[in-house]
Design a protein around this motif. Structure first.
Motif, short mmCIF file in Angstrom:
data_model
loop_
_atom_site.label_atom_id
_atom_site.label_comp_id
_atom_site.label_asym_id
_atom_site.label_seq_id
_atom_site.Cartn_x
_atom_site.Cartn_y
_atom_site.Cartn_z
N ARG A 195 41.98 46.54 47.89
CA ARG A 195 42.79 45.31 47.96
C ARG A 195 42.20 44.31 48.94
O ARG A 195 42.12 43.10 48.65
CB ARG A 195 44.22 45.69 48.37
N TYR A 196 41.71 44.78 50.07
CA TYR A 196 41.21 43.84 51.07
C TYR A 196 39.72 43.55 50.91
O TYR A 196 39.22 42.60 51.51
CB TYR A 196 41.53 44.37 52.47
N ASP B 68 40.19 40.41 49.12
CA ASP B 68 41.25 39.64 49.78
C ASP B 68 41.20 38.17 49.42
O ASP B 68 42.24 37.52 49.31
CB ASP B 68 41.12 39.83 51.30
N PRO C 154 42.62 37.69 44.87
CA PRO C 154 43.62 38.69 44.46
C PRO C 154 43.63 38.96 42.96
O PRO C 154 44.02 40.04 42.52
CB PRO C 154 44.94 38.08 44.92
N ASP D 186 44.07 42.49 40.78
CA ASP D 186 45.04 42.68 39.71
C ASP D 186 44.37 43.20 38.44
O ASP D 186 44.94 44.00 37.70
CB ASP D 186 45.77 41.37 39.40
#
Length: 269
Positions: free
Chosen positions: A63-64, A67, A70, A74
């Motif tokens: 996720r990061y 970052d 995004p 997804d």
């Protein structure tokens, strides 16, 4: 003069060996095997950490990594939500089962009146219990804490993640029969997991691959796991394609479990 009457002795039934394998599954034997495996795993906190935390850590890291974008998370996060549990369950199950084979524990169990089906079902239930916890943690983290944007129900994501974890468990039980050491068990990962990872459609749509590779990907279960995740990602309701994908993954897991039972050998004195 009378003829002596002869009598025919009744045939003596062949005694059943005391360690003959049962013909049917027994809930009591299966539950006992499940309890034993879970009890052993509770004494190995590193294995528990690998099973439950590594998929969550990988999703958090991913996720990061994205970052600043995004949307990328997804698009691939849902797919990896199914792939990570499969990989970790494959590694842990194959090594744990191989350890029992090489230590003689499995041999002693097979010398008892314990069916192959009871043994395989017990292992599957034990690791399947951990797979449920693992999939729930990873799905909850991705959807409610990392903001994974899915159009469909998160419960469908959880279902596919769980089926993937069970498939990894089945594959691990199966390949453990062909390894002589834990190092060899790990070496099966490039042969069993990596080709599926490359051809499952994670990096590029499968219909844009070379026709030969696309045909191969059509028979690999991870392809349908990724397709199922993508169905949840883009559709609000459960689609027929999703049902097909989920059934294929579940069917592959059951098939591999049956093959795993066939690799068990019972030796009698």
């Amino acid at each position: 003069m009378t003829t002596p009457r002869t009598t025919t002795a009744a045939p003596t039934p062949t005694p059943t060996p005391p360690n003959a394998p049962p013909k049917t599954l027994s809930m009591a034997r299966t539950t006992a095997t499940t309890t034993r495996v879970l009890r052993q795993l509770t004494h190995d906190p590193r294995t528990i950490a690998l099973l439950l935390l590594i998929p969550c850590v990988m999703l958090l890291l991913l996720r990061y990594v994205f970052d600043g974008n995004p949307r990328t998370f997804d698009s691939i996060g849902a797919s990896l939500l199914g792939i990570f549990p499969l990989i970790t369950m494959f590694l842990v199950t194959s090594i744990a089962t191989l350890r029992e084979r090489t230590s003689g524990t499995l041999e002693r169990l097979l010398a008892m009146p314990l069916g192959k089906g009871d043994l395989i079902a017990g292992y599957a239930l034990a690791f399947g219990t951990l797979a449920i916890i693992q999939s729930a943690l990873a799905t909850g983290l991705a959807v409610w804490f990392l903001g994974l944007d899915v159009t469909g129900s998160p419960w469908l994501l959880l279902l596919v993640a769980l089926l993937d974890a069970l498939l990894g468990t089945a594959l691990g039980l199966f390949v453990s029969a062909f390894a002589a050491s834990e190092f060899q068990a790990v070496q099966f990962m490039p042969a069993v997991i990596f080709p599926q990872l490359l051809l499952c459609g994670l990096f590029t749509p499968r219909d844009t691959m070379h026709p030969v590779l696309e045909t191969i990907s059509d028979v690999l279960p991870m392809s349908y796991a990724v397709d199922g995740m993508n169905e949840v990602l883009h559709h609000t309701d459960m689609t027929a394609t999703f049902v097909r994908d989920a059934l294929i993954v579940a069917g592959c897991a059951l098939l591999v479990l049956a093959l795993g039972a066939a690799t068990l050998r019972r030796r009698t004195a």
